[in-house]
Write an enzyme that holds these catalytic residues in place. Sequence first.
Site, PDB file in Angstrom:
ATOM      1  N   HIS A   2       0.817  -1.216   0.000  1.00 43.37           N
ATOM      2  CA  HIS A   2       0.000   0.000   0.000  1.00 43.37           C
ATOM      3  C   HIS A   2       0.854   1.271   0.000  1.00 43.37           C
ATOM      4  O   HIS A   2       0.371   2.334   0.369  1.00 43.37           O
ATOM      5  CB  HIS A   2      -0.969  -0.003   1.194  1.00 43.37           C
ATOM      6  CG  HIS A   2      -2.064  -1.030   1.071  1.00 43.37           C
ATOM      7  ND1 HIS A   2      -2.892  -1.379   2.121  1.00 43.37           N
ATOM      8  CD2 HIS A   2      -2.473  -1.780   0.016  1.00 43.37           C
ATOM      9  CE1 HIS A   2      -3.758  -2.308   1.706  1.00 43.37           C
ATOM     10  NE2 HIS A   2      -3.512  -2.573   0.445  1.00 43.37           N
ATOM     11  N   LEU A  14      -5.428  -9.551  17.411  1.00 39.81           N
ATOM     12  CA  LEU A  14      -6.010  -9.253  18.719  1.00 39.81           C
ATOM     13  C   LEU A  14      -7.327  -9.993  18.923  1.00 39.81           C
ATOM     14  O   LEU A  14      -7.635 -10.458  20.016  1.00 39.81           O
ATOM     15  CB  LEU A  14      -6.232  -7.746  18.839  1.00 39.81           C
ATOM     16  CG  LEU A  14      -6.675  -7.218  20.191  1.00 39.81           C
ATOM     17  CD1 LEU A  14      -5.625  -7.510  21.260  1.00 39.81           C
ATOM     18  CD2 LEU A  14      -6.933  -5.709  20.121  1.00 39.81           C
TER      19      LEU A  14
HETATM   20  N1  APR Z   1      -2.182  -6.702  18.294  1.00 37.49           N
HETATM   21  C1  APR Z   1      -2.712  -7.451  17.292  1.00 37.49           C
HETATM   22  N2  APR Z   1      -3.743  -7.046  16.543  1.00 37.49           N
HETATM   23  C2  APR Z   1      -4.278  -5.859  16.828  1.00 37.49           C
HETATM   24  C3  APR Z   1      -3.806  -5.022  17.859  1.00 37.49           C
HETATM   25  C4  APR Z   1      -2.696  -5.495  18.624  1.00 37.49           C
HETATM   26  N3  APR Z   1      -2.180  -4.791  19.614  1.00 37.49           N
HETATM   27  N4  APR Z   1      -4.564  -3.900  17.878  1.00 37.49           N
HETATM   28  C5  APR Z   1      -5.482  -4.030  16.928  1.00 37.49           C
HETATM   29  N5  APR Z   1      -5.324  -5.223  16.286  1.00 37.49           N
HETATM   30  C6  APR Z   1      -6.112  -5.755  15.174  1.00 37.49           C
HETATM   31  C7  APR Z   1      -7.553  -5.336  15.180  1.00 37.49           C
HETATM   32  O1  APR Z   1      -8.307  -6.224  15.970  1.00 37.49           O
HETATM   33  C8  APR Z   1      -7.909  -5.417  13.710  1.00 37.49           C
HETATM   34  O2  APR Z   1      -8.395  -6.693  13.371  1.00 37.49           O
HETATM   35  O3  APR Z   1      -5.559  -5.252  13.973  1.00 37.49           O
HETATM   36  C9  APR Z   1      -6.573  -5.171  12.997  1.00 37.49           C
HETATM   37  C10 APR Z   1      -6.456  -3.826  12.327  1.00 37.49           C
HETATM   38  O4  APR Z   1      -7.400  -3.755  11.304  1.00 37.49           O
HETATM   39  P1  APR Z   1      -7.571  -2.437  10.405  1.00 37.49           P
HETATM   40  O5  APR Z   1      -7.643  -1.251  11.287  1.00 37.49           O
HETATM   41  O6  APR Z   1      -8.699  -2.695   9.484  1.00 37.49           O
HETATM   42  O7  APR Z   1      -6.187  -2.339   9.604  1.00 37.49           O
HETATM   43  P2  APR Z   1      -5.695  -3.137   8.325  1.00 37.49           P
HETATM   44  O8  APR Z   1      -6.290  -4.497   8.286  1.00 37.49           O
HETATM   45  O9  APR Z   1      -4.238  -3.007   8.270  1.00 37.49           O
HETATM   46  O10 APR Z   1      -6.328  -2.265   7.153  1.00 37.49           O
HETATM   47  C11 APR Z   1      -6.072  -2.631   5.826  1.00 37.49           C
HETATM   48  O11 APR Z   1      -7.184  -0.719   4.960  1.00 37.49           O
HETATM   49  O12 APR Z   1      -7.629   1.493   5.298  1.00 37.49           O
HETATM   50  C12 APR Z   1      -6.928   0.602   4.522  1.00 37.49           C
HETATM   51  O13 APR Z   1      -4.977   0.902   3.291  1.00 37.49           O
HETATM   52  C13 APR Z   1      -5.447   0.820   4.624  1.00 37.49           C
HETATM   53  O14 APR Z   1      -3.665  -0.778   4.789  1.00 37.49           O
HETATM   54  C14 APR Z   1      -4.942  -0.422   5.283  1.00 37.49           C
HETATM   55  C15 APR Z   1      -5.987  -1.433   4.933  1.00 37.49           C
END
Ligand code: APR
Length: 236
Positions: A112, A205
């Site tokens: 990304h 998580l």
């Molecule tokens: N340890 C492990 N997992 C965690 C923690 C932690 N301390 N804190 C949060 N999480 C988990 C959450 O439960 C969630 O499932 O990480 C995940 C984060 O999800 P998103 O916020 O949706 O992020 P991501 O999956 O990286 O998003 C994907 O979406 O907005 C676009 O381009 C952006 O790269 C991003 C993509």
Amino acid sequence: MAAMKDIRNIVILTGAGVSAESGIDTFRSEGGLWEQHRVEDVATPEAFARDPDLVLRFYDMRREAIQTKQPNAAHFALAKLDTEWPCELLIVTQNVDDLHERAGARRVLHMHGEHLLAWCTACDVRSPWTATLIQRPPCPECGERALRPDVVWFGEMPYRMEEIYAALREADLFVSIGTSGAVYPAAGFVRNARELGAATLELNLEASQGTHWFDEARHGPATQIVPEWVEEMLGD
Ligand code: APR
């Protein structure tokens, strides 16, 4: 899950959850980034065309913020695995921060994009960038004032997909860490990996949207469960 001794090649997908404990907001959790800003206001090409100042200011803020954060135990554990793993390994990250690299990981692919690169839409060159873009600085390469964040927005094609699918074809193990499984194509990698015969493991998580696709899922904070898994893999 296949016995660890049978595993040679590994593909690891990381998301915002791996950087959460470094103090970088995730996207979809409560209090997360998109609650202050609607996705379509800041993370689409249409938003940039409509209100470039809003989008540039938003990414300037994020670029500045990540430079004050430090890698956590999950980043360091993955860097150790990268350094010590004798076979193929690729960390495919959806994160645009540089915390994997600052922890010492080398085999990292930013599907990304990256906060710390500016992309010139005039000459197509990417330049290292730590400052702001709101004042429309000239491109260091061609001098045009046409720089944008080198971040993949919704509706744009993620980077280096061929390399990612090639790595998935060779993978014996696919591990998804700290990602909600809400955004494609990354959310589909687990199914590609399964179809190609790899074992699949989720470290998150909580259960992700695609948790049922994984052979095994372990839930907890990344700074705990990632170092534990790396120790298992390295037999420490
Ligand atoms: N340890 C492990 N997992 C965690 C923690 C932690 N301390 N804190 C949060 N999480 C988990 C959450 O439960 C969630 O499932 O990480 C995940 C984060 O999800 P998103 O916020 O949706 O992020 P991501 O999956 O990286 O998003 C994907 O979406 O907005 C676009 O381009 C952006 O790269 C991003 C993509």
